[in-house]
Write a protein that holds these residues in place. Structure first.
Motif, PDB file in Angstrom:
ATOM      1  N   TYR A  49       0.787  -1.231   0.000  1.00 37.79           N
ATOM      2  CA  TYR A  49       0.000   0.000   0.000  1.00 37.79           C
ATOM      3  C   TYR A  49       0.819   1.281   0.000  1.00 37.79           C
ATOM      4  CZ  TYR A  49      -4.751   1.181  -0.448  1.00 37.79           C
ATOM      5  OH  TYR A  49      -5.939   1.538  -1.006  1.00 37.79           O
ATOM      6  N   GLU A  52      -0.869   7.154   1.211  1.00 34.29           N
ATOM      7  CA  GLU A  52      -1.700   8.286   0.822  1.00 34.29           C
ATOM      8  C   GLU A  52      -2.812   8.427   1.851  1.00 34.29           C
ATOM      9  OE1 GLU A  52      -1.364  10.200  -2.010  1.00 34.29           O
ATOM     10  OE2 GLU A  52       0.505   9.137  -2.442  1.00 34.29           O
ATOM     11  N   THR A  54      -6.600   8.445   3.001  1.00 36.91           N
ATOM     12  CA  THR A  54      -7.746   7.675   2.520  1.00 36.91           C
ATOM     13  C   THR A  54      -8.971   8.568   2.402  1.00 36.91           C
ATOM     14  OG1 THR A  54      -8.451   7.161   4.762  1.00 36.91           O
ATOM     15  CG2 THR A  54      -6.894   5.640   3.744  1.00 36.91           C
ATOM     16  N   ASP A  55     -10.064   8.014   1.855  1.00 33.57           N
ATOM     17  CA  ASP A  55     -11.334   8.744   1.742  1.00 33.57           C
ATOM     18  C   ASP A  55     -11.812   9.231   3.107  1.00 33.57           C
ATOM     19  OD1 ASP A  55     -11.198   7.910  -0.848  1.00 33.57           O
ATOM     20  OD2 ASP A  55     -12.733   6.339  -0.644  1.00 33.57           O
ATOM     21  N   GLU A  56     -11.463   8.495   4.144  1.00 31.83           N
ATOM     22  CA  GLU A  56     -11.917   8.841   5.500  1.00 31.83           C
ATOM     23  C   GLU A  56     -11.023   9.902   6.133  1.00 31.83           C
ATOM     24  OE1 GLU A  56     -11.415   5.699   4.435  1.00 31.83           O
ATOM     25  OE2 GLU A  56     -13.511   5.102   4.174  1.00 31.83           O
ATOM     26  N   ILE A  60      -3.193   6.015   5.443  1.00 30.03           N
ATOM     27  CA  ILE A  60      -3.486   4.601   5.169  1.00 30.03           C
ATOM     28  C   ILE A  60      -2.974   3.696   6.299  1.00 30.03           C
ATOM     29  CG2 ILE A  60      -1.400   4.274   3.720  1.00 30.03           C
ATOM     30  CD1 ILE A  60      -4.828   2.574   3.254  1.00 30.03           C
ATOM     31  N   ALA A  63      -5.658   3.721   8.865  1.00 28.22           N
ATOM     32  CA  ALA A  63      -6.812   2.911   8.433  1.00 28.22           C
ATOM     33  C   ALA A  63      -6.511   1.426   8.626  1.00 28.22           C
ATOM     34  CB  ALA A  63      -7.150   3.214   6.975  1.00 28.22           C
ATOM     35  N   TYR A  79      -9.912  -1.387   3.187  1.00 27.49           N
ATOM     36  CA  TYR A  79      -8.565  -1.343   2.601  1.00 27.49           C
ATOM     37  C   TYR A  79      -7.926  -2.727   2.534  1.00 27.49           C
ATOM     38  CZ  TYR A  79      -9.583   3.471   2.516  1.00 27.49           C
ATOM     39  OH  TYR A  79     -10.226   4.637   2.215  1.00 27.49           O
ATOM     40  N   GLN A  82      -9.081  -4.060  -0.656  1.00 27.87           N
ATOM     41  CA  GLN A  82      -8.328  -3.535  -1.805  1.00 27.87           C
ATOM     42  C   GLN A  82      -6.978  -4.247  -1.937  1.00 27.87           C
ATOM     43  OE1 GLN A  82      -8.030   0.727  -1.744  1.00 27.87           O
ATOM     44  NE2 GLN A  82     -10.243   1.011  -1.778  1.00 27.87           N
TER      45      GLN A  82
END
Ligand SMILES: [Zn+2]
Length: 264
Positions: A49, A52, A54-56, A60, A63, A79, A82
Protein backbone atom coordinates in the motif's frame (compact mmCIF):
# COMPACT_ATOMS: atom_id res chain seq x y z
CA UNK A 1 19.41 -18.24 -21.42
CA UNK A 2 19.86 -14.55 -20.70
CA UNK A 3 23.31 -13.06 -21.02
CA UNK A 4 24.25 -10.66 -18.27
CA UNK A 5 27.23 -8.34 -17.94
CA UNK A 6 30.52 -10.09 -17.10
CA UNK A 7 30.42 -8.86 -13.49
CA UNK A 8 26.89 -10.13 -12.98
CA UNK A 9 27.77 -13.46 -14.65
CA UNK A 10 30.72 -13.79 -12.25
CA UNK A 11 28.53 -12.98 -9.24
CA UNK A 12 25.90 -15.51 -10.37
CA UNK A 13 28.64 -18.16 -10.76
CA UNK A 14 29.97 -17.41 -7.28
CA UNK A 15 26.51 -17.46 -5.67
CA UNK A 16 25.70 -20.77 -7.41
CA UNK A 17 29.04 -22.13 -6.15
CA UNK A 18 28.23 -21.20 -2.55
CA UNK A 19 24.68 -22.53 -2.84
CA UNK A 20 25.95 -25.87 -4.18
CA UNK A 21 28.07 -26.25 -1.03
CA UNK A 22 25.34 -25.08 1.37
CA UNK A 23 23.18 -27.45 3.43
CA UNK A 24 21.03 -24.74 5.03
CA UNK A 25 19.82 -21.60 3.26
CA UNK A 26 17.78 -18.66 4.49
CA UNK A 27 15.70 -16.59 2.07
CA UNK A 28 14.40 -13.28 3.41
CA UNK A 29 11.82 -11.97 0.97
CA UNK A 30 9.77 -8.83 0.48
CA UNK A 31 7.36 -7.30 -2.01
CA UNK A 32 9.96 -7.33 -4.80
CA UNK A 33 9.84 -11.11 -5.14
CA UNK A 34 6.14 -10.87 -5.96
CA UNK A 35 6.63 -8.06 -8.50
CA UNK A 36 7.23 -10.76 -11.15
CA UNK A 37 3.80 -12.16 -10.27
CA UNK A 38 2.27 -8.80 -11.15
CA UNK A 39 1.89 -7.50 -7.60
CA UNK A 40 2.78 -3.87 -6.95
CA UNK A 41 5.74 -3.13 -4.70
CA UNK A 42 4.04 -0.45 -2.62
CA UNK A 43 4.95 0.16 0.98
CA UNK A 44 2.64 -0.78 3.79
CA UNK A 45 1.16 -4.05 4.96
CA UNK A 46 3.20 -6.64 3.14
CA UNK A 47 4.48 -3.84 0.94
CA UNK A 48 1.10 -3.53 -0.73
CA UNK A 49 0.00 0.00 0.00
CA UNK A 50 1.01 3.55 -0.80
CA UNK A 51 1.13 6.07 2.02
CA UNK A 52 -1.70 8.29 0.82
CA UNK A 53 -4.59 9.79 2.76
CA UNK A 54 -7.75 7.67 2.52
CA UNK A 55 -11.33 8.74 1.74
CA UNK A 56 -11.92 8.84 5.50
CA UNK A 57 -9.13 11.42 5.91
CA UNK A 58 -6.94 8.89 7.66
CA UNK A 59 -3.41 8.06 6.76
CA UNK A 60 -3.49 4.60 5.17
CA UNK A 61 -1.34 3.27 8.01
CA UNK A 62 -4.00 4.48 10.46
CA UNK A 63 -6.81 2.91 8.43
CA UNK A 64 -4.85 -0.35 8.53
CA UNK A 65 -4.00 -0.09 12.23
CA UNK A 66 -5.12 -2.25 15.12
CA UNK A 67 -6.50 0.85 16.88
CA UNK A 68 -8.83 1.83 14.02
CA UNK A 69 -9.80 -1.82 13.45
CA UNK A 70 -10.93 -2.04 17.10
CA UNK A 71 -13.45 0.80 16.68
CA UNK A 72 -14.16 0.95 12.92
CA UNK A 73 -13.45 -2.49 11.48
CA UNK A 74 -15.43 -1.49 8.36
CA UNK A 75 -12.75 1.09 7.48
CA UNK A 76 -9.87 -1.33 7.97
CA UNK A 77 -11.72 -4.03 6.03
CA UNK A 78 -12.33 -1.68 3.10
CA UNK A 79 -8.57 -1.34 2.60
CA UNK A 80 -7.81 -4.98 3.41
CA UNK A 81 -10.17 -5.87 0.56
CA UNK A 82 -8.33 -3.54 -1.80
CA UNK A 83 -5.05 -5.22 -0.87
CA UNK A 84 -6.62 -8.65 -1.33
CA UNK A 85 -7.93 -7.59 -4.77
CA UNK A 86 -4.35 -6.71 -5.70
CA UNK A 87 -3.22 -10.22 -4.76
CA UNK A 88 -6.20 -12.03 -6.29
CA UNK A 89 -5.29 -14.48 -9.01
CA UNK A 90 -1.54 -13.92 -8.60
CA UNK A 91 0.54 -17.07 -9.10
CA UNK A 92 3.95 -17.91 -7.69
CA UNK A 93 6.66 -16.93 -10.19
CA UNK A 94 9.95 -18.63 -11.02
CA UNK A 95 11.63 -17.12 -7.93
CA UNK A 96 9.03 -18.56 -5.51
CA UNK A 97 9.21 -21.88 -7.35
CA UNK A 98 13.01 -21.92 -7.41
CA UNK A 99 13.13 -21.51 -3.63
CA UNK A 100 10.53 -24.27 -3.20
CA UNK A 101 12.60 -26.56 -5.50
CA UNK A 102 15.63 -26.14 -3.27
CA UNK A 103 13.77 -28.03 -0.51
CA UNK A 104 14.65 -31.20 -2.45
CA UNK A 105 18.35 -30.36 -2.64
CA UNK A 106 19.27 -28.88 0.76
CA UNK A 107 18.76 -30.04 4.34
CA UNK A 108 16.97 -26.86 5.29
CA UNK A 109 15.50 -23.97 3.32
CA UNK A 110 13.80 -21.37 5.46
CA UNK A 111 11.71 -18.59 3.93
CA UNK A 112 11.20 -15.53 6.12
CA UNK A 113 8.79 -13.24 4.28
CA UNK A 114 7.19 -9.86 4.82
CA UNK A 115 4.59 -10.65 2.16
CA UNK A 116 0.95 -11.40 2.98
CA UNK A 117 0.18 -12.76 -0.50
CA UNK A 118 0.68 -16.45 0.36
CA UNK A 119 2.74 -17.09 -2.80
CA UNK A 120 5.55 -18.98 -1.04
CA UNK A 121 2.94 -21.36 0.36
CA UNK A 122 1.33 -21.65 -3.07
CA UNK A 123 4.76 -22.53 -4.51
CA UNK A 124 5.08 -25.34 -1.97
CA UNK A 125 7.95 -24.18 0.25
CA UNK A 126 8.16 -26.35 3.38
CA UNK A 127 9.42 -23.98 6.05
CA UNK A 128 7.92 -20.49 5.88
CA UNK A 129 7.66 -17.71 8.40
CA UNK A 130 5.08 -15.11 7.33
CA UNK A 131 6.14 -12.41 9.76
CA UNK A 132 3.29 -10.06 8.75
CA UNK A 133 0.76 -12.89 8.57
CA UNK A 134 -1.36 -13.55 5.51
CA UNK A 135 -4.68 -12.66 3.92
CA UNK A 136 -5.79 -16.21 3.21
CA UNK A 137 -6.81 -17.16 6.75
CA UNK A 138 -9.49 -15.41 8.79
CA UNK A 139 -10.01 -15.64 12.51
CA UNK A 140 -12.70 -14.46 14.89
CA UNK A 141 -11.83 -11.52 17.15
CA UNK A 142 -13.87 -13.09 19.95
CA UNK A 143 -14.03 -16.89 19.78
CA UNK A 144 -11.68 -19.56 18.38
CA UNK A 145 -13.34 -19.80 14.96
CA UNK A 146 -10.96 -19.77 11.99
CA UNK A 147 -11.61 -20.19 8.30
CA UNK A 148 -9.74 -20.18 5.01
CA UNK A 149 -10.60 -17.42 2.55
CA UNK A 150 -9.67 -18.04 -1.08
CA UNK A 151 -10.66 -14.44 -1.71
CA UNK A 152 -12.87 -11.77 -0.14
CA UNK A 153 -15.32 -11.47 -3.03
CA UNK A 154 -18.94 -11.03 -1.96
CA UNK A 155 -18.18 -10.84 1.77
CA UNK A 156 -20.20 -8.48 3.90
CA UNK A 157 -18.11 -5.70 5.41
CA UNK A 158 -16.94 -6.34 8.02
CA UNK A 159 -17.37 -10.12 7.76
CA UNK A 160 -18.89 -11.67 10.87
CA UNK A 161 -18.16 -14.91 12.66
CA UNK A 162 -20.66 -17.66 11.75
CA UNK A 163 -20.33 -19.06 15.30
CA UNK A 164 -20.62 -16.04 17.60
CA UNK A 165 -21.35 -13.05 15.35
CA UNK A 166 -18.22 -11.06 16.27
CA UNK A 167 -16.07 -9.39 13.61
CA UNK A 168 -13.63 -11.59 11.67
CA UNK A 169 -10.13 -10.45 10.72
CA UNK A 170 -7.43 -11.86 8.50
CA UNK A 171 -4.33 -13.17 10.24
CA UNK A 172 -2.29 -10.14 9.19
CA UNK A 173 -0.26 -7.91 11.45
CA UNK A 174 -1.95 -4.50 11.34
CA UNK A 175 0.00 -1.31 11.94
CA UNK A 176 0.72 -0.76 15.60
CA UNK A 177 0.33 -4.46 16.39
CA UNK A 178 3.25 -6.53 17.55
CA UNK A 179 4.81 -9.23 15.41
CA UNK A 180 3.66 -12.79 16.13
CA UNK A 181 5.86 -13.91 19.00
CA UNK A 182 5.93 -17.61 18.24
CA UNK A 183 6.99 -16.88 14.66
CA UNK A 184 9.75 -14.56 15.85
CA UNK A 185 10.91 -17.23 18.32
CA UNK A 186 10.97 -19.80 15.53
CA UNK A 187 13.09 -17.43 13.44
CA UNK A 188 15.55 -16.68 16.25
CA UNK A 189 15.90 -20.39 16.97
CA UNK A 190 16.66 -21.05 13.30
CA UNK A 191 19.24 -18.23 13.22
CA UNK A 192 20.91 -19.77 16.27
CA UNK A 193 21.02 -23.17 14.57
CA UNK A 194 22.71 -21.36 11.69
CA UNK A 195 22.63 -21.05 7.91
CA UNK A 196 25.36 -21.55 5.31
CA UNK A 197 24.05 -18.85 2.99
CA UNK A 198 21.61 -15.95 3.39
CA UNK A 199 19.61 -14.29 0.60
CA UNK A 200 17.62 -11.06 0.75
CA UNK A 201 15.25 -10.86 -2.22
CA UNK A 202 13.09 -7.86 -3.08
CA UNK A 203 13.06 -6.43 0.42
CA UNK A 204 13.06 -2.71 1.02
CA UNK A 205 14.92 -3.38 4.28
CA UNK A 206 13.07 -0.86 6.38
CA UNK A 207 12.74 -3.17 9.37
CA UNK A 208 15.64 -4.22 11.62
CA UNK A 209 14.37 -7.80 11.73
CA UNK A 210 14.96 -7.88 7.95
CA UNK A 211 18.39 -6.26 7.87
CA UNK A 212 19.96 -7.62 11.06
CA UNK A 213 20.13 -11.30 10.10
CA UNK A 214 21.84 -10.30 6.84
CA UNK A 215 24.25 -7.91 8.55
CA UNK A 216 25.01 -10.53 11.20
CA UNK A 217 25.63 -13.25 8.59
CA UNK A 218 27.90 -10.95 6.58
CA UNK A 219 29.86 -10.13 9.74
CA UNK A 220 30.23 -13.85 10.55
CA UNK A 221 31.69 -14.77 7.17
CA UNK A 222 28.52 -16.49 5.93
CA UNK A 223 27.95 -15.77 2.23
CA UNK A 224 25.25 -13.14 1.76
CA UNK A 225 23.36 -12.28 -1.41
CA UNK A 226 20.98 -9.48 -2.25
CA UNK A 227 18.71 -9.69 -5.29
CA UNK A 228 16.98 -6.38 -5.98
CA UNK A 229 16.85 -4.21 -9.12
CA UNK A 230 17.25 -1.13 -6.90
CA UNK A 231 20.08 -0.68 -4.41
CA UNK A 232 19.16 -0.71 -0.71
CA UNK A 233 21.00 -0.19 2.54
CA UNK A 234 22.04 -3.86 2.35
CA UNK A 235 23.69 -3.64 -1.07
CA UNK A 236 26.96 -2.44 0.45
CA UNK A 237 26.83 -5.03 3.22
CA UNK A 238 26.31 -8.23 1.24
CA UNK A 239 29.04 -10.25 -0.49
CA UNK A 240 27.04 -10.39 -3.73
CA UNK A 241 24.64 -7.71 -4.88
CA UNK A 242 22.66 -8.78 -7.95
CA UNK A 243 20.79 -5.85 -9.59
CA UNK A 244 18.25 -8.21 -11.16
CA UNK A 245 14.60 -9.16 -10.89
CA UNK A 246 13.92 -12.06 -8.54
CA UNK A 247 12.71 -14.50 -11.19
CA UNK A 248 15.57 -13.92 -13.65
CA UNK A 249 18.21 -14.08 -10.91
CA UNK A 250 16.90 -17.26 -9.29
CA UNK A 251 16.43 -18.90 -12.69
CA UNK A 252 20.04 -18.07 -13.63
CA UNK A 253 21.36 -19.42 -10.30
CA UNK A 254 19.42 -22.71 -10.51
CA UNK A 255 20.46 -23.09 -14.18
CA UNK A 256 24.06 -23.09 -13.02
CA UNK A 257 23.27 -25.82 -10.48
CA UNK A 258 21.54 -27.90 -13.15
CA UNK A 259 18.30 -27.75 -11.17
CA UNK A 260 15.17 -27.47 -13.23
CA UNK A 261 12.47 -25.28 -11.70
CA UNK A 262 9.15 -27.13 -11.51
CA UNK A 263 6.47 -25.55 -13.68
CA UNK A 264 3.37 -24.16 -11.95
ZN1 LIG B 1 -16.57 -16.06 16.80
Amino acid sequence: MTNFSPSIEAALDAVAGHLSQARRALFITGAGISADSGLPTYRGVGGLYNSEATDEGLHIEEALSGDVFAVRPDITWKYLIQIEENCRGAKPNAAHRAIACLDQHLDRVMVFTQNVDGLHRAAGSCEIIEIHGNLQELMCTSCTHEEAAVDFRGREIPPLCPVCGAVLRPKVVLFGESLPEDELDRFIEALQEGFDIVFSIGTSNVFPYITQPVVFAAGSGIPTVEINPARTQLSEVVDYYLPLGAAEAMTAILDRLGIEIDPV
